[in-house]
Design a protein around this motif. Sequence first.
Motif, PDB file in Angstrom:
ATOM      1  N   UNK B 366       0.835  -1.197   0.000  1.00  0.00           N
ATOM      2  CA  UNK B 366       0.000   0.000   0.000  1.00  0.00           C
ATOM      3  C   UNK B 366       0.869   1.246   0.000  1.00  0.00           C
ATOM      4  N   UNK B 367       0.532   2.185  -0.844  1.00  0.00           N
ATOM      5  CA  UNK B 367       1.187   3.496  -0.818  1.00  0.00           C
ATOM      6  C   UNK B 367       0.253   4.512  -1.446  1.00  0.00           C
ATOM      7  N   UNK B 368       0.190   5.689  -0.841  1.00  0.00           N
ATOM      8  CA  UNK B 368      -0.509   6.804  -1.442  1.00  0.00           C
ATOM      9  C   UNK B 368      -1.969   6.496  -1.768  1.00  0.00           C
ATOM     10  N   UNK B 407       8.036   2.138  -4.133  1.00  0.00           N
ATOM     11  CA  UNK B 407       8.997   3.047  -3.538  1.00  0.00           C
ATOM     12  C   UNK B 407       9.165   4.253  -4.434  1.00  0.00           C
ATOM     13  N   UNK B 408       9.227   5.438  -3.847  1.00  0.00           N
ATOM     14  CA  UNK B 408       9.470   6.660  -4.617  1.00  0.00           C
ATOM     15  C   UNK B 408       8.482   6.826  -5.771  1.00  0.00           C
ATOM     16  N   UNK B 409       7.234   6.513  -5.518  1.00  0.00           N
ATOM     17  CA  UNK B 409       6.186   6.635  -6.534  1.00  0.00           C
ATOM     18  C   UNK B 409       6.475   5.781  -7.758  1.00  0.00           C
ATOM     19  N   UNK B 430       7.894   2.634 -17.128  1.00  0.00           N
ATOM     20  CA  UNK B 430       9.086   3.471 -17.212  1.00  0.00           C
ATOM     21  C   UNK B 430      10.237   2.696 -17.851  1.00  0.00           C
ATOM     22  N   UNK B 464      17.689   1.647 -10.569  1.00  0.00           N
ATOM     23  CA  UNK B 464      16.270   1.857 -10.287  1.00  0.00           C
ATOM     24  C   UNK B 464      15.637   2.849 -11.258  1.00  0.00           C
ATOM     25  N   UNK B 465      16.450   3.711 -11.834  1.00  0.00           N
ATOM     26  CA  UNK B 465      15.904   4.727 -12.726  1.00  0.00           C
ATOM     27  C   UNK B 465      15.731   4.267 -14.153  1.00  0.00           C
TER      28      UNK B 465
END
Lengths: 303, 584
Positions: B366-368, B407-409, B430, B464-465
Motif C-alpha cells: 500500500x502506498x498513497x 517506492x518513490x512513486x 518506465x 532503479x531509474x
Amino acid sequence: MADFWKKLFGKKQEPEKPKQVDMATTAPLSDQQISSIMGMQNLRSETKQLVASVGQSVGKQRDHNEDSILALTSTIAGSADSIPFGLYIVADGMGGHQFGEVASNAAVRIIGGNITKKFHSYLYNLPTQSLQESLQEVMETSINEAHQYVQREAPGSGTTVTAALVLGQQVTIAHVGDSRAYSIFLDGRIEPITRDHSLVKRLEELGHLSKDEAENFPHRNVLIRALGQGELLEADIFTVPFPHGGYLMICSDGLWNVVSEKDIFRSITESPTLHRACQSLVDAANTAGGPDNISVVLAQLIG
Amino acid sequence: MGSVYRARDLHFPNVVKLVAVKEMINLAPDPIIRQTIVQNFEREANLLATLNHLAIPRIYDYFTHNEHSYLVLEFVHGKDLETVITDANGFLPEDQIISWAIQLCDVLAYLHGHKPDPIIFRDMKPSNVMINHNGDVILVDFGIAKTFQTGQKGTMIGTEGYSPPEQYRGEATPLADIYSLGAALHHALTRRDPRLEPPFSFAERPIRRINQNISSELEAVINTALQYNPSDRFPSAMAMKDALMNVARKTGALSKIASSIPVPTGGIKPLWAFKCEDEIRGTPTLHQGMIFIGCYDNNLYSLNAADGQFQWKYATEGGIVSRPLVYDNNVFFGSEDKRLHVISTRSGKVVWTYYTEGKIYSSPRIADGHIFFGSEDQDLHAVNVNTGRAIWKFSADSPIYSSPLVMNEMVYFGAESGSFYALDFRGTLKWRFQAKRAITSSAVIKGQSVYVGSLDSTLYSLDAKNGWPIWKYRLGKGSVSSPAIADDFIFIGAADGFIYCVDVRTAKEVWRFKTENQISSSPTIYKDSIYCGSVDGSLYCLEYRSGRLRWKFESKAAITGSPIVFDDIVYVGSTDHHVYALFA
C-alpha cells in the motif's frame, strides 16, 4: 514527495498518545528498515546533462608522458528518455623505461574500445536487444583483456587504471593501482572513491605507518597491484552514485600527490568552466614543482 | 607467458619416459627485453642443474628456438597444491598439511644452504608446489627473473598475497621464503586465497576462526612465520621445521585424522506452537500484538503473538500464501480463490473483496491510497484502498507471482516470463528488464539500485531509474527467495540450498551457507542475525557478517515461508501445519 510522506506516515502521528505505549508495537526500526528508508531518498527522475573536461601535462621534471587519458561523453536512448553516458579513464604507466606509456596507452585503448563496442548499438544505432552483460561484467572483461594484452605485448611493464562508466546517475568504477577517483561536493567535501593499491597505503591501513610517516615514506611509488603485473588481476569493481550536485574527478598521482585537497577544491570552484578548472588543476601541480606527469578528468551532472 | 607440456622422451624408444617441457614464448617487441627474458630462462636452467634434492625436479636439457625457449624437466605425476586445495571437499586434514610443511621446510633449508650463495625461492605459493603420486611435495617453477628496481613506480616480484612486506622493498632473504611458506600454509588451512585479500592481512583471518579443526599449536607456528617484521619470524627453515615437528608430536597429528567440524544442533524449544489444518507456505504479519497468517486450509488466522492463542479465522475459497498486510485496522491479502480480501483486524469480518481473473500469490503493498498486487491473470492491479475500486491495471506478458516493490512513486515487480517492470503511480511503464527465466522473487531497493533474484540462477542489481544491469551474481541454482539487505550486504536463498551473502557494491561473495534442501524462504535480518527457512524443514539463524550458524530449529516439514522477528521473538510458519514462536 512530501505529500506522499504525509499520506504514508501523517496519520500515525495523531494517535500516538502515551496511553498507547503499552500496545508495544512501537519497536525501534531495524537496521534493515532504516537503510531501506534511507534508500528511498532522492530518487525522483529528472533529465540530467553530463559534461566533462580533461587536463594533461608532462610536468616539469619528466621528459616524456607515461599517462594516458580518455574522456567520452554522450547520451544513450532509454526506453522512456535519453540518459547520460560517460566513459572516463586515466592510466599511469609504470617502469621508467619506454614501456610505461605502452602499457598505459594500451590499457586505455583496450578498455575504452571494449566498452564502446558493447555500447555501440546504444550510442550509434537504435538498440534491438538489451545488454547481455551487467555493467560490472563489462568493466571486468575489459580490464582483464587489457591486462592480458599488456602481459603479452609489453611483458614486465604495468600501469594503473581508474576507469569510470557513468550511466544515468550511477558510476561504475574499475580500478587498479594508485590513480584516484574522487567525489567532490559543493560543501567542500573531497572524498576518494577508490583505494590505492600501493605499499604505503597498505602499511598505513595496517597501522604500521602514521600519516606523517606515510607522507615521507621512501617507497611511496611502490604499487602492490597493477594492470599487466601478476598472473591474476584483481581489479576493484563497484558502483556508486554520481556525486549529487558535485563533481566526479579522476586523476593520476601527479595531481593528488602534489596539490592539497583544499587547493584542488579551490581550483575547481573558482574556475568559471570545467575546462578552465582542469587547466587550473594542472597549473597548480606544475607550480608545486610538477614532479610527475599530470592527468585529470572532471565530470559534472547538470540539471 | 608460458605453457608446460607433457612429452615423451624418444631417446628411449622401448619404454615410456615422460618429461615435462616448459615452454616460454618471447613476444617482447624490444630486443633488449627479449634478450633479458632469454637470459632469465637460461638462468633458471643453470640454477636447476646445480641442484640435487628429492623435492626439486631434475633438469635434463634446455634450448631456445626462435621466439620459443624450452626447459626439459623431470615429469611429476600429481597435482599442484592449489588444485588440491580447490578440489578438496572441505578442509584438508591438519596432519597432511603438517607433513607437507615439514617437507617444504626441508627443501627451503636445502636452497637457503646452497653454496656459494643461498638460493631464495621468492615465489613460494601453492601453485608452485606439486604433490606427487606418493603424496610428497616437489617444488616447481624457479622462473622468477624480474629484478626489483627502486626509485621507479614499483615493478613487482613474487606473487601478491604470498609475498612478505620487505619483498616489496626489494629485499629477498631466506626469511622472505619463510613468510611465503606461512602464507601458502595459511591458504591451505583456511582455503582463503590470499591473492583475493588485502596484502599482509593474515592476522585479520585467524586460522582457527575459519577452520576450528586446526590445533592452536599449528596456528601459532603459522603466525610466527607470518610475522610482519622478519626478525620476529623463525630464524631459519630448520627452526620452523623443528617447531612443526613439536606440533606433530604434541597433537599426535601425524598419526590421527582430525575430527569433523562440530555442528550446533537443535534442542530449541518453541515458545508456543499453533496447529492449523493444512500446510502453511506463506509469511506471517504482526500488528499490535496479533499475528496474521494464511494457510492452505483456506483460512486466514489471527493469533495472539504472546501465547499463540487463537483469536479468529476467516475462510476464503482457496489456499493463502500471500503475506497479509495491515493498514488502517484492516488486513489485506490475496487467495487462490482469485480474490483480494480485506477484513477487519478486530472482528475478522469482511470489509470488501476485489476479484481478479487469476489466483493471487502476490503480497499486497500500500502506498498513497493505492493497494498494489499481482495476479495469475497477468495484471498488476492498483486498487483504491478505501473503496476497493480498480484504479488501473497494467498487463504484463505472463502471470505475476512476485510481490510489487513500491517506492518513490514507482512500482517494481517481476513476472513468470522473466520480465521485470518499473511503472510509475499512473501505471505507465518506465522501463523493463528481461531475465532469462521467471522472476518470482520480490525486489528490494537500496540507494539507486533494485535487487531481485530469478529462476535463471542470477541475483540482479538494476539501476532503479533506467533498468540497466549494474551487476549480476551467479547462484548455484534458480531462486524464488526475495533478497534482504543489511549494511553493504545482500542476502538471498536459492534452490541449491545455499544462503548467499554478497557485497552490494562489488557483487563479491562474502559467505555462503549450505542447508540440506532448496530454499524458497526469504531471509530476514534482525540485529546481527539472519533468519531463513529451508525445505529441509529447519529455520536457520546465522551471524549475518560471517555466515556462522548460531542455531537451527527443526520443524517436521519444509519451511517455504519467511520468518518475521519482533521484540526478540521469531515467528515462522511450516508446511507441518504449525506456526511457531521462537526466541531470536
